[in-house]
Design an enzyme around this catalytic site. Structure first.
Site, short mmCIF file in Angstrom:
data_model
loop_
_atom_site.label_atom_id
_atom_site.label_comp_id
_atom_site.label_asym_id
_atom_site.label_seq_id
_atom_site.Cartn_x
_atom_site.Cartn_y
_atom_site.Cartn_z
CE LYS A 1 25.28 2.82 8.83
NZ LYS A 1 26.55 2.92 8.33
CG ASP B 1 26.83 6.49 8.98
OD1 ASP B 1 27.41 5.79 8.26
OD2 ASP B 1 25.74 7.08 8.40
#
Ligand code: NDP
Length: 451
Positions: free
Chosen positions: A127, A167
């Site tokens: 991430k 995201d």
């Protein structure tokens, strides 16, 4: 309750990662589920396997300097946490939001590792992000920021190494700017290095829709286990970004009536049912605040706006709740309100949107509860389908891609349900998702030796 040996692992994680409450929360939740696994399979405690799973393989933090429209130099901080590559290249989104810090990126990377394992596809977990706030920034500013961010990030990623996606705060526009800069710096048209690209740059049909659609497919399957469906149900979806909009779209297609959505400025209720085209106009075209929906709709009975801080979207009575904004947005208090209002199912579109107190409240009340790491896995699964299309220089139809997504979500649902049953907790999708994801990662790591 947590097993003694796992408590020792948790203590180490807390000590080694001070001041990272979201990461602690995510690790604790997984370790709480693993007691039943190590009771059956004590060998999982060998070779510090669980300790290794809790420690990211690599963490990169970098400066992102850029020039705003007034000619001022701005500095942000960039992150990429490459959590686990046992199953494949690191894979996970990039978040641009002022709240981003290393602890949040680590929690997301940890969750992502198990989520990606659950999809059954060959992808590891990672991430990234930055504390950059794209809201109120011009296109030119967003582009310059993305180019500067990629100028450092490009050294660490690649189609066989690490494949980021979007995201919060990172959609098609930002992915486009980052892909453009990657291509320029590397002199390679390496389409498989980023997912969520535009169609004519190697993007996949149905990727934009995938997380929201996937969550809705998961909830539909879960409702089916009690002979229920979305048909005629009142639905509340928090957020109004990528995940929320396409959850609204699919829930409506399944016959649900979505009556409320939100953003960080507050929430709107439309008792007649949210008008999807209007919502898309406000959020995808005008990039405006949520109350503009009501201004565009005009005076209407049963339609109103509540400002943030003056109420919670979870006060709105519904049958199905789909938290799709951000972590810890649904508290124990909210969960008790939803239970009192007879909610029957909760599907987490966001990552860890329910606090531990909220999850316990839902489960104790017998509410069907789908945790984000299973329910929102449709996004990353479709990203993996995008990688497949890029590798074969192919482009699939919307129908073909969506039907693969539907099949993957059904499989994830069934895997979680079956695993929960196998470990003596039927209907506990949290336990099922954590154990099924863990076992896949752990088995793969063991094959690779101590690395
Ligand atoms: P977007 O940026 O498209 O939308 C986020 C939405 O949530 C916006 O409406 C935003 O409001 C709201 N929001 C964000 N932070 C806060 C906050 N602190 N308080 C209140 N509202 C907030 O992001 P996505 O839809 O892509 O992501 C939403 C969630 O889903 C995240 O948890 C993400 O990690 C998760 N997710 C996303 C995937 C994807 O494919 N995009 C895949 C799997 C999970 P505002 O605009 O006012 O900030």
């Amino acid at each position: 309750m947590i097993d003694d040996k796992l408590q020792t692992v948790l203590d180490q994680v807390l000590q080694r990662n001070p001041g990272e409450p979201e990461f602690h929360q995510a690790v604790r939740e997984v370790l709480e589920s693993l007691g039943r696994v190590v009771a059956k399979r004590p060998d999982y405690l060998d070779q510090a396997l669980i300790e290794r799973i809790c420690e990211p393989e690599r963490q990169i933090i970098f400066r992102v300097p850029w020039v705003d429209d007034k000619g001022q130099v701005q500095i942000n901080r960039g992150f990429r946490v490459q959590f686990n590559s046992a199953l494949g290249p690191y894979k996970g989104g990039i978040r641009f939001h002022p709240s981003v810090n290393i602890g949040i990126i680590k929690f997301l990377g940890f969750e992502q590792t198990f989520k990606n394992a659950l999809t059954g596809m060959p992808i590891g977990g990672g991430k990234g992000g930055s504390d950059f706030d794209p809201r109120g920034r011009s296109d030119g500013e967003v582009m310059r920021f993305c180019q500067s961010f990629m100028t450092e990030l490009h050294r660490h990623i690649g189609e066989y190494t690490d494949v980021p996606a979007g995201d919060i705060g990172v959609g098609g526009r930002e992915i486009g700017y980052m892909f453009g800069q990657y291509k320029r710096l590397t002199n390679r048209y390496e389409a498989g290095v980023l997912t969520g690209k535009a169609l004519f740059n190697g993007g996949s049909r149905a990727r934009k829709e995938a997380t929201g659609y996937g969550n809705t497919y998961f909830v539909q399957a879960m409702l089916g286990t009690r002979n229920e469906s979305f048909d005629g149900k009142k639905v509340v979806v928090s957020g109004s970004g990528n995940v929320a909009i396409y959850s609204v779209e699919k829930a409506q297609a399944f016959g649900g009536k979505v009556i409320a959505v939100s953003d960080s400025s507050g929430y709107i209720v439309d008792e007649a049912g949210i008008e999807l085209d209007l919502l898309k106009q406000v959020k995808e075209v005008r990039r405006a605040r949520i109350d503009e929906y009501l201004q565009l709709k005009g005076e209407s009975r049963g339609a109103y706006f509540i400002k943030a801080g003056e109420g919670s979207i979870w006060d709105v009575p519904c049958d199905v709740a789909m938290p799709s904004a951000t972590q810890n947005e649904l508290t124990g208090h909210d969960a008790r309100t939803l239970v009192a209002n007879k909610v029957i199912a909760v599907g987490e579109g966001a990552n860890m949107p329910s606090t531990p107190d909220a999850v316990r409240t839902f489960q104790a009340a017998g509410v069907m509860f789908a945790p984000g790491k299973a329910a929102n896995a449709g996004g990353v699964a479709t990203s993996a389908l995008e990688m497949q299309q890029n590798a074969s220089r192919d482009s699939w139809s919307f129908e073909q891609t969506e039907s693969r997504l539907a099949e993957i979500m059904r499989t994830i649902h069934d895997t979680c349900a079956r695993t929960a049953e196998e470990y003596g907790a039927p209907g506990d999708y949290v336990l099922g998702a954590n154990i099924a994801g863990f076992v896949r990662v752990a088995e793969s790591m063991r094959e690779l030796g101590v690395i």
